[in-house]
Design a protein around this motif. Structure first.
Motif, PDB file in Angstrom:
ATOM      1  N   GLN A 132       0.834  -1.203   0.000  1.00  0.00           N
ATOM      2  CA  GLN A 132       0.000   0.000   0.000  1.00  0.00           C
ATOM      3  C   GLN A 132       0.868   1.252   0.000  1.00  0.00           C
ATOM      4  OE1 GLN A 132      -2.175   1.207   3.594  1.00  0.00           O
ATOM      5  NE2 GLN A 132      -4.065   1.079   2.399  1.00  0.00           N
ATOM      6  N   GLN A 133       0.416   2.268  -0.756  1.00  0.00           N
ATOM      7  CA  GLN A 133       1.146   3.527  -0.866  1.00  0.00           C
ATOM      8  C   GLN A 133       0.161   4.700  -0.721  1.00  0.00           C
ATOM      9  OE1 GLN A 133       4.418   3.836  -1.128  1.00  0.00           O
ATOM     10  NE2 GLN A 133       4.799   1.631  -1.348  1.00  0.00           N
ATOM     11  N   PRO A 134       0.622   5.822  -0.152  1.00  0.00           N
ATOM     12  CA  PRO A 134      -0.244   7.012  -0.105  1.00  0.00           C
ATOM     13  C   PRO A 134      -0.432   7.592  -1.494  1.00  0.00           C
ATOM     14  CG  PRO A 134       1.951   7.527   0.740  1.00  0.00           C
ATOM     15  CD  PRO A 134       1.917   6.042   0.523  1.00  0.00           C
ATOM     16  N   VAL A 135      -1.595   8.193  -1.709  1.00  0.00           N
ATOM     17  CA  VAL A 135      -1.939   8.774  -3.010  1.00  0.00           C
ATOM     18  C   VAL A 135      -1.802  10.281  -2.914  1.00  0.00           C
ATOM     19  CG1 VAL A 135      -3.743   9.063  -4.745  1.00  0.00           C
ATOM     20  CG2 VAL A 135      -3.489   6.883  -3.544  1.00  0.00           C
ATOM     21  N   HIS A 149      -5.148   6.134   0.386  1.00  0.00           N
ATOM     22  CA  HIS A 149      -4.088   5.183   0.078  1.00  0.00           C
ATOM     23  C   HIS A 149      -4.571   4.243  -1.036  1.00  0.00           C
ATOM     24  CE1 HIS A 149      -2.854   6.567   4.057  1.00  0.00           C
ATOM     25  NE2 HIS A 149      -1.637   6.177   3.744  1.00  0.00           N
ATOM     26  N   ALA A 150      -3.618   3.643  -1.717  1.00  0.00           N
ATOM     27  CA  ALA A 150      -3.944   2.713  -2.801  1.00  0.00           C
ATOM     28  C   ALA A 150      -2.965   1.551  -2.783  1.00  0.00           C
ATOM     29  CB  ALA A 150      -3.907   3.425  -4.150  1.00  0.00           C
ATOM     30  N   SER A 151      -3.500   0.389  -3.141  1.00  0.00           N
ATOM     31  CA  SER A 151      -2.676  -0.814  -3.322  1.00  0.00           C
ATOM     32  C   SER A 151      -2.847  -1.266  -4.767  1.00  0.00           C
ATOM     33  CB  SER A 151      -3.108  -1.926  -2.357  1.00  0.00           C
ATOM     34  OG  SER A 151      -2.891  -1.534  -1.016  1.00  0.00           O
ATOM     35  N   THR A 210      -8.435   3.064  -0.349  1.00  0.00           N
ATOM     36  CA  THR A 210      -8.945   3.076   1.024  1.00  0.00           C
ATOM     37  C   THR A 210      -8.669   4.451   1.632  1.00  0.00           C
ATOM     38  OG1 THR A 210      -6.853   2.111   1.793  1.00  0.00           O
ATOM     39  CG2 THR A 210      -8.710   0.614   1.490  1.00  0.00           C
ATOM     40  N   LEU A 211      -9.577   4.865   2.489  1.00  0.00           N
ATOM     41  CA  LEU A 211      -9.404   6.083   3.281  1.00  0.00           C
ATOM     42  C   LEU A 211      -9.116   5.667   4.711  1.00  0.00           C
ATOM     43  CD1 LEU A 211     -12.295   8.392   1.993  1.00  0.00           C
ATOM     44  CD2 LEU A 211      -9.846   8.833   1.795  1.00  0.00           C
TER      45      LEU A 211
END
Length: 227
Positions: A132-135, A149-151, A210-211
């Motif tokens: 997972q990484q921050p967007v 965040h997004a995976s 995801t938030l």
């Protein structure tokens, strides 16, 4: 002796008579002059006292107005928050029920992919999910105390026709939230004497969103002194 004293008295009388009339009458006006000076001083003191009280009252009024304005601003802010809660609470509950809000749940994503595949009777597929990484959004979006965040999922699947891919992505979107980054299709060689053989292969990159609540700011450790 009497003859000598008479001329001295005449000289004194002559000196008194020679004084200006306003100076001769000053003794009679002295009390009035003193009263006038005292009244003028008292009046000046009253004027200064009145100006001081007026200035103090103006300061108190300005401070009261500032307190009132601050209280009104807080009240308006609370009312705006109430309206936003009433407006967005149903949407927030729906997003949380679909797994958009909170910690990511990859098992739910994998289960959604499996169920859609079985329901659509698609050929076997393969995938891999990155950490997972921050967007970072190009435009500012008010997310409050949450961070997006997004995976990333790299998905490979064989298809009988193009609509299989579109139906798969639509069913997957109905179960969770993702952003399709890219998809590529290529035609497969025709298999001889094989029923329902795949004719296309698709490679897609999906970003599962995801938030999550923002991490609290780290508290600076207290410095320990040595003696």
């Amino acid at each position: 002796m009497n003859a000598q004293s008479v001329p001295g008295k005449k000289k004194a009388a002559a000196a008194v008579i020679a004084l200006p009339y306003w100076l001769r009458e000053f003794g009679q006006l002295r009390l009035a002059a003193l009263g006038l000076a005292a009244a003028a001083g008292l009046g000046a003191a009253l004027v200064l006292t009145t100006l001081w009280y007026r200035h103090d009252a103006a300061d108190a009024l300005a401070q009261a107005q500032q307190t009132r304005d601050a209280a009104y601003a807080r009240f308006a802010h609370v009312e705006n928050e109430k309206q936003e809660i009433r407006a967005y609470q149903p949407r927030f509950i729906a997003l949380r029920a679909r797994g958009m809000i909170g910690e990511e749940n990859r098992l739910d994503w994998v289960e959604a992919v499996r169920q859609v595949q079985e329901r659509r009777r698609l050929p076997p597929l393969s995938y891999e999910i990155d950490p997972q990484q921050p967007v970072r959004l190009e435009a500012a979006v008010g997310l409050g105390e949450y961070r997006l965040h997004a995976s990333r999922m790299r998905l490979h699947m064989d298809l009988l026709h193009e609509m299989d891919l579109f139906n798969f992505l639509a069913d997957l979107r109905a179960r969770s939230f993702y952003a399709a980054q890219d998809c590529s299709l290529k035609r497969l060689p025709l298999a001889q004497n094989v029923a329902n053989a795949p004719t296309l292969a698709a490679d897609c990159t999906l970003n599962w969103l995801t938030l999550t609540p923002a991490a609290p700011a780290p508290v600076a450790a207290a410095k320990k002194g040595t003696r």
